[in-house]
Motif scaffolding. Sequence first.
Motif, PDB file in Angstrom:
ATOM      1  N   SER A  13     100.883  47.423  83.839  1.00 17.49           N
ATOM      2  CA  SER A  13     102.094  47.813  84.689  1.00 17.49           C
ATOM      3  C   SER A  13     101.625  49.385  85.164  1.00 17.49           C
ATOM      4  N   LEU A  14     101.014  50.132  84.318  1.00 19.41           N
ATOM      5  CA  LEU A  14     100.979  51.396  84.818  1.00 19.41           C
ATOM      6  C   LEU A  14      99.593  51.532  85.232  1.00 19.41           C
ATOM      7  N   ASN A  15      98.510  50.679  84.791  1.00 18.90           N
ATOM      8  CA  ASN A  15      97.067  50.573  85.429  1.00 18.90           C
ATOM      9  C   ASN A  15      97.316  50.321  86.995  1.00 18.90           C
ATOM     10  N   LYS A  16      98.243  49.517  87.415  1.00 18.05           N
ATOM     11  CA  LYS A  16      98.342  49.078  88.767  1.00 18.05           C
ATOM     12  C   LYS A  16      98.752  50.324  89.498  1.00 18.05           C
ATOM     13  N   ARG A  17      99.414  51.314  88.865  1.00 18.76           N
ATOM     14  CA  ARG A  17      99.826  52.474  89.799  1.00 18.76           C
ATOM     15  C   ARG A  17      98.940  53.694  89.717  1.00 18.76           C
ATOM     16  N   LYS A  18      97.549  53.441  89.018  1.00 15.33           N
ATOM     17  CA  LYS A  18      96.520  54.282  88.579  1.00 15.33           C
ATOM     18  C   LYS A  18      97.295  55.427  87.853  1.00 15.33           C
ATOM     19  N   ALA A  19      98.072  55.100  86.882  1.00 14.95           N
ATOM     20  CA  ALA A  19      98.834  56.050  86.055  1.00 14.95           C
ATOM     21  C   ALA A  19      98.798  55.636  84.583  1.00 14.95           C
ATOM     22  N   PHE A  20      99.021  56.701  83.561  1.00 11.13           N
ATOM     23  CA  PHE A  20      99.310  56.330  82.296  1.00 11.13           C
ATOM     24  C   PHE A  20     100.250  57.129  81.575  1.00 11.13           C
ATOM     25  N   ALA A  21     100.679  56.570  80.510  1.00 12.35           N
ATOM     26  CA  ALA A  21     101.711  57.490  79.725  1.00 12.35           C
ATOM     27  C   ALA A  21     100.910  58.334  78.834  1.00 12.35           C
ATOM     28  N   PHE A  22     101.683  59.409  78.531  1.00 16.06           N
ATOM     29  CA  PHE A  22     101.127  60.433  77.686  1.00 16.06           C
ATOM     30  C   PHE A  22     102.216  60.514  76.422  1.00 16.06           C
ATOM     31  N   GLY A  23     101.673  60.023  75.314  1.00 20.34           N
ATOM     32  CA  GLY A  23     102.560  59.932  74.340  1.00 20.34           C
ATOM     33  C   GLY A  23     102.290  60.706  73.134  1.00 20.34           C
ATOM     34  N   ARG A  24     103.497  60.745  72.154  1.00 22.49           N
ATOM     35  CA  ARG A  24     103.508  61.401  70.965  1.00 22.49           C
ATOM     36  C   ARG A  24     104.612  60.634  70.259  1.00 22.49           C
ATOM     37  N   PHE A  25     104.332  60.415  69.036  1.00 24.37           N
ATOM     38  CA  PHE A  25     105.175  59.966  67.968  1.00 24.37           C
ATOM     39  C   PHE A  25     106.375  60.762  67.459  1.00 24.37           C
ATOM     40  N   LEU A  26     107.649  60.504  67.684  1.00 22.29           N
ATOM     41  CA  LEU A  26     108.634  61.285  67.083  1.00 22.29           C
ATOM     42  C   LEU A  26     109.076  60.762  65.647  1.00 22.29           C
ATOM     43  N   VAL A  27     108.982  61.507  64.707  1.00 23.20           N
ATOM     44  CA  VAL A  27     109.102  61.126  63.340  1.00 23.20           C
ATOM     45  C   VAL A  27     110.334  62.064  62.807  1.00 23.20           C
ATOM     46  N   LEU A  28     111.435  61.323  62.552  1.00 23.68           N
ATOM     47  CA  LEU A  28     112.856  61.962  61.680  1.00 23.68           C
ATOM     48  C   LEU A  28     112.690  62.218  60.383  1.00 23.68           C
ATOM     49  N   CYS A  29     112.006  61.201  59.645  1.00 27.47           N
ATOM     50  CA  CYS A  29     111.955  61.165  58.212  1.00 27.47           C
ATOM     51  C   CYS A  29     110.618  60.803  57.650  1.00 27.47           C
ATOM     52  N   CYS A  30     110.074  59.540  58.160  1.00 30.26           N
ATOM     53  CA  CYS A  30     108.539  59.238  57.684  1.00 30.26           C
ATOM     54  C   CYS A  30     108.354  58.268  58.971  1.00 30.26           C
ATOM     55  N   THR A  31     106.961  57.667  58.632  1.00 29.43           N
ATOM     56  CA  THR A  31     106.470  57.111  60.070  1.00 29.43           C
ATOM     57  C   THR A  31     106.968  55.503  60.008  1.00 29.43           C
ATOM     58  N   ALA A  32     107.860  55.318  58.976  1.00 31.42           N
ATOM     59  CA  ALA A  32     108.608  53.892  59.286  1.00 31.42           C
ATOM     60  C   ALA A  32     109.705  53.937  60.531  1.00 31.42           C
ATOM     61  N   ASP A  33     110.219  55.272  60.711  1.00 32.67           N
ATOM     62  CA  ASP A  33     111.206  55.520  61.817  1.00 32.67           C
ATOM     63  C   ASP A  33     110.585  56.179  63.036  1.00 32.67           C
ATOM     64  N   ALA A  34     109.299  56.118  63.118  1.00 32.02           N
ATOM     65  CA  ALA A  34     108.623  56.662  64.085  1.00 32.02           C
ATOM     66  C   ALA A  34     108.848  56.120  65.585  1.00 32.02           C
ATOM     67  N   ALA A  35     109.150  56.616  66.395  1.00 30.63           N
ATOM     68  CA  ALA A  35     109.329  56.209  67.778  1.00 30.63           C
ATOM     69  C   ALA A  35     108.473  56.991  68.666  1.00 30.63           C
ATOM     70  N   PRO A  36     107.724  56.003  69.639  1.00 31.40           N
ATOM     71  CA  PRO A  36     106.792  56.473  70.627  1.00 31.40           C
ATOM     72  C   PRO A  36     107.609  57.254  71.784  1.00 31.40           C
ATOM     73  N   PHE A  37     107.168  58.181  72.051  1.00 29.52           N
ATOM     74  CA  PHE A  37     107.938  59.076  72.967  1.00 29.52           C
ATOM     75  C   PHE A  37     107.072  59.891  74.129  1.00 29.52           C
ATOM     76  N   GLY A  38     106.859  59.324  75.373  1.00 32.97           N
ATOM     77  CA  GLY A  38     106.256  59.601  76.122  1.00 32.97           C
ATOM     78  C   GLY A  38     106.504  59.983  77.705  1.00 32.97           C
ATOM     79  N   VAL A  39     105.547  60.486  78.443  1.00 41.44           N
ATOM     80  CA  VAL A  39     105.910  61.217  79.666  1.00 41.44           C
ATOM     81  C   VAL A  39     104.953  60.460  80.608  1.00 41.44           C
ATOM     82  N   PHE A  40     105.194  60.164  81.751  1.00 42.00           N
ATOM     83  CA  PHE A  40     104.585  59.169  82.852  1.00 42.00           C
ATOM     84  C   PHE A  40     103.637  60.319  83.470  1.00 42.00           C
ATOM     85  N   ILE A  41     102.277  60.107  83.495  1.00 40.71           N
ATOM     86  CA  ILE A  41     101.332  60.757  84.032  1.00 40.71           C
ATOM     87  C   ILE A  41     100.648  60.211  85.285  1.00 40.71           C
TER      88      ILE A  41
END
Length: 288
Positions: free
Chosen positions: A194-222
Motif C-alpha cells: 500500500s505504501l509502495n503504490k504511493r512511492k513512500a515507506f514507513a520509518f520505524g522504531r520498536f517501542l519497548v515498555l518492559c521487554c521485546t514481548a510487548d514491543a510495538a512498531p511505531f512509525g512515521v509516514f515518509i
Amino acid sequence: MKQSSLMGAHYLTRAFILLTLAAYIYLLDRSDSLHYYIAPKMELWVSLCPIPLACVGISLLIQALFKRRRSTCSCDHPLSSSVVRNAAVYGIFTVPLLLGFLLPNQALGSSAALKKGMALSGQYSTEQTLKEKFKSPDIYNEEFTELARLLYTEPVIRVNQDIFYETIGALDLFKKEFEGKPIRLSGFVYSDPSLNKRKAFAFGRFLVLCCTADAAPFGVFIKPEHTVHFPKDTWVEIDGHIHVTQNQGKEILSINAAQIRKIKQPKTPYIYPSDDSVAKLKRELAKK
C-alpha cells in the motif's frame, strides 16, 4: 526405588534448565545483547540472575547425582511419570532456550512490524504566544504540549533517541502547527504494497515498555522528494520537513524527505518511554 529414580530424573531436568538459563543470560550480558530483549532499566537486575539460578541449579544437580533428596512434600502432589505431560511442561522452558541459542541476537525489524501492524502517526516567539498556540486537549497530553512548545523554537527539530516516542507524540498531536518545520531523525525502513503504490515507506522504531514481548512498531509516514529504494530493515537518517497527509481517510503526520542517508544500526535500536521527557529535552537544548 522407582519413586526415587523418578525424582532424580526430575531434579536433573530442572537443574539442566536452570543452569542453561543462567548460562544463556550470562552470554547475553557478556556479548552486550540484553538490550535486544529487555528495557535498559531492567538490564542490571536480569544480569544478576545467573547467580541465584546457578546456585539453585547446582543444588538440584547435587541432590540428583548423590541422591541427597527428600520426599517432595506431603501435600499429595506426586511427581508425574507421564512422558507426554513432562515433555509439555518442561518444553515450555527448553524450547525458548533452544531458540535463544540457535537464533541470532538482532533487533526486531520489518517482519515483526508486519505481524504486529505498523502504527503510523495519527493520534505546537513568545512564551505567551506558544501557550496560546499549543494548548493541551486534556491532562493526559500536557507533557506532549510542553515538549511541543520547546521543539517549536528550534530551527531544526532533531529527534533524540532518549525521547523519540514523546517527541513524535508531540509533533503528531500538533502536526498542523508544525507544518513545514525542518526535522532530522533515524530509524529502519518498513514498506508494504500500500505504501509502495504511493512511492513512500514507513520509518520505524520498536517501542519497548518492559521487554521485546510487548514491543510495538511505531512509525512515521515518509514521502521521499526523489525516487529512492532501500531494502527493508535498512537503517537510515532522514532530513526533511514535517507535513500533514491523508492515509486511509485520516490526517497523519508525515515527512517530506529531502535527504536519506544509510547508517549503521545503533547499539540500542529500540525506543523506551521516558520518565521526564521535558527535563531531558531542556538539558539537551542547554548544551547547545
